[in-house]
Design an enzyme around this catalytic site. Structure first.
Site, PDB file in Angstrom:
ATOM      1  N   GLU A 154       2.681  -3.267  11.818  1.00 47.25           N
ATOM      2  CA  GLU A 154       3.945  -2.638  11.408  1.00 47.25           C
ATOM      3  C   GLU A 154       4.591  -1.894  12.567  1.00 47.25           C
ATOM      4  O   GLU A 154       5.123  -0.794  12.404  1.00 47.25           O
ATOM      5  CB  GLU A 154       3.690  -1.655  10.250  1.00 47.25           C
ATOM      6  CG  GLU A 154       2.973  -2.253   9.056  1.00 47.25           C
ATOM      7  CD  GLU A 154       2.839  -1.291   7.881  1.00 47.25           C
ATOM      8  OE1 GLU A 154       3.545  -0.267   7.845  1.00 47.25           O
ATOM      9  OE2 GLU A 154       2.037  -1.589   6.977  1.00 47.25           O
TER      10      GLU A 154
ATOM     11  N   GLU B 239      -4.105   2.256   3.724  1.00 50.75           N
ATOM     12  CA  GLU B 239      -3.947   3.718   3.857  1.00 50.75           C
ATOM     13  C   GLU B 239      -4.846   4.539   2.937  1.00 50.75           C
ATOM     14  O   GLU B 239      -4.366   5.339   2.142  1.00 50.75           O
ATOM     15  CB  GLU B 239      -2.471   4.091   3.654  1.00 50.75           C
ATOM     16  CG  GLU B 239      -1.550   3.428   4.662  1.00 50.75           C
ATOM     17  CD  GLU B 239      -0.072   3.695   4.405  1.00 50.75           C
ATOM     18  OE1 GLU B 239       0.263   4.505   3.536  1.00 50.75           O
ATOM     19  OE2 GLU B 239       0.753   3.052   5.080  1.00 50.75           O
TER      20      GLU B 239
HETATM   21  O1  9MR Z   1       9.426  -0.870   4.505  1.00 43.38           O
HETATM   22  C1  9MR Z   1       9.036  -0.354   3.270  1.00 43.38           C
HETATM   23  C2  9MR Z   1      10.191   0.429   2.680  1.00 43.38           C
HETATM   24  O2  9MR Z   1      11.271  -0.414   2.387  1.00 43.38           O
HETATM   25  C3  9MR Z   1       9.747   1.172   1.445  1.00 43.38           C
HETATM   26  O3  9MR Z   1      10.787   2.006   0.997  1.00 43.38           O
HETATM   27  C4  9MR Z   1       8.532   2.015   1.774  1.00 43.38           C
HETATM   28  C5  9MR Z   1       8.006   2.777   0.586  1.00 43.38           C
HETATM   29  O4  9MR Z   1       6.859   3.491   0.927  1.00 43.38           O
HETATM   30  O5  9MR Z   1       7.496   1.155   2.264  1.00 43.38           O
HETATM   31  C6  9MR Z   1       7.852   0.595   3.466  1.00 43.38           C
HETATM   32  O6  9MR Z   1       6.765  -0.069   4.052  1.00 43.38           O
HETATM   33  C7  9MR Z   1       5.588   0.696   4.291  1.00 43.38           C
HETATM   34  C8  9MR Z   1       4.418  -0.251   4.260  1.00 43.38           C
HETATM   35  O7  9MR Z   1       4.399  -0.936   3.043  1.00 43.38           O
HETATM   36  C9  9MR Z   1       3.091   0.488   4.465  1.00 43.38           C
HETATM   37  N1  9MR Z   1       3.124   1.288   5.674  1.00 43.38           N
HETATM   38  C10 9MR Z   1       4.259   2.172   5.821  1.00 43.38           C
HETATM   39  C11 9MR Z   1       5.572   1.371   5.666  1.00 43.38           C
HETATM   40  C12 9MR Z   1       6.759   2.272   5.907  1.00 43.38           C
HETATM   41  O8  9MR Z   1       6.842   3.239   4.909  1.00 43.38           O
END
Ligand code: 9MR
Length: 398
Positions: free
Chosen positions: A298, A186
């Protein structure tokens, strides 16, 4: 080439429709595959590969060499009902949080590999592989690091040293055990045109070379792992396709100056927005034409729901739109052999990140809050069963 791939898939679908309806229409008859294929298809329809049957997603995807995965939270491994789905349906796992820097090094120099080790061991025990996620991201950094940087403790060069150390420590620990790593995550803006965000935490504090360096170090740390740049809206989700172009440009520069194997397309969709499956497929083809592999990393499809506990869609049409958008993503992935894996971001609405991040939304996963498979799951089952009759075999992943 493109058209040919699409028509093969379409022919498979038409053939299946003909079998399901008795195959009486002239149009269906002309498109029905030759007799032996038709028998195989009919037996797949009658047998366990069809909705309601028991064929797992992983066994069906395996027929075309696609790995199908899920992000896992710790409870997906430790709770029997979750683990039965994780291990039974999926064969590539991404730690939702357990490999992020804030988790593995909560205090400087003090490491906690519990969650990451658990996931790697779990994958091995269940004949699955791992997508490592993620080494260099502006979010979920340890507080000691962000505080020290905010206080001006490090020069750019010192911060780069810390990142290098982090990459070598984490990738070194799992060297040879990780199939794909999301190295950088990102970094691109949501603007048109898009580009590397000059305000990104890493760019501001470590300088614009950080992405190239991260990929160089990652390749040195584990030359066996496939290295990915991962982002959202980089394959047909934004109307302008600007982020795709920025992503391709970034990958091209990494191909010249470092080492990159593939692009991660996150695929977080929302039924309230427009989205172009055709654009997604074209973008995947364009990445492939650059010599890159592609992974959908994802995927989930959220919509408005009654409440976060039950997550029943408030708009009855969403019950059709949600599985449809999942299916279209899967079909785009299946159409291009360089797309080697398709991962959903959590398999159950019970522990999905969506209700906590998008007010009033949910219902984003393949399974509901009670771990019951939803329409999207059945759609995946039937599309993967059909894919065995028309989708190209995946290119070999290392
Ligand atoms: O699934 C993850 C969640 O448990 C966390 O709270 C969050 C914090 O930003 O990150 C989530 O996973 C992210 C992933 O690492 C990167 N892309 C977006 C995902 C959803 O936020």
């Amino acid at each position: 080439m493109t058209m040919r791939r699409r028509s093969v898939l379409a022919a498979g679908a038409a053939g299946a429709a003909a079998v399901l309806t008795g195959g009486t229409s002239a149009a269906a008859a002309t498109r029905t595959p030759a007799t032996p294929d038709r028998r195989r298809l009919a037996s797949a329809v009658a047998g366990s590969a069809w909705p309601g049957g028991s064929a797992s997603l992983r066994s069906l995807a395996d027929k075309v060499g696609l790995r199908i995965g899920s992000a896992l939270y710790p409870e997906d491994i430790s709770t029997a009902s979750h683990s039965a789905i994780a291990s039974g349906q999926f064969d590539v796992y991404t730690p939702a949080n357990e490999m992020k820097w804030e988790v593995v090094e909560p205090e400087q120099g003090t490491f906690d590999w519990t969650g990451a080790d658990n996931l790697v061991n779990y994958a091995k025990a269940h004949g699955a592989v791992v997508r490592g996620h993620c080494l260099c991201w502006h979010s979920q950094l340890p507080a000691w690091l962000t505080t020290d940087v905010a206080n001006g403790k490090y020069t750019q060069a010192q911060l780069l040293d810390l990142l290098e150390q982090h990459i070598f420590t984490e990738m070194g620990r799992y060297r040879g055990k990780i199939w794909q790593w999301d190295v950088c995550n990102e970094f691109l803006t949501d603007t048109s045109p898009s580009g590397v965000d000059p305000n990104n935490w890493w760019i501001v504090n470590a300088g614009p070379e950080v992405i190239t360096k991260a990929f160089q170090w990652a390749h040195e740390a584990d030359p066996f792992a496939l290295l990915f740049y991962n982002d959202y809206n980089n394959a047909g989700e934004d109307g302008t396709n600007a982020k795709f172009r920025a992503c391709a440009a970034l990958a091209e520069s990494l191909q010249k100056n470092a080492h990159i194997d593939g692009i991660g397309i996150q695929g977080h969709l929302d039924t309230q927005y427009g989205w172009s499956p055709e654009q997604m497929r074209e973008d995947i083809e364009s990445y492939a034409a650059m010599g890159l592999k592609v992974a959908v990393t994802e995927a989930d499809v959220r919509t408005f729901v009654n409440n976060s506990a039950d997550q029943v869609p408030t708009d009855s049409l969403a019950q059709f739109a949600q599985p449809f958008e999942y299916q279209e993503m899967l079909k785009a992935a299946l159409a291009v052999p360089e797309c080697i894996s398709f991962t959903v971001w959590g398999f159950t609405d019970e522990n999905s990140w969506v209700p906590g991040s998008f007010k009033g939304e949910g219902y984003a996963c393949l399974y509901d809050v009670n771990l019951r498979p939803k329409a999207a799951y059945s759609a995946f089952q039937s599309d993967l069963a059909l894919a065995a009759f028309g989708a190209p075999q995946r290119v070999a992943g290392r």
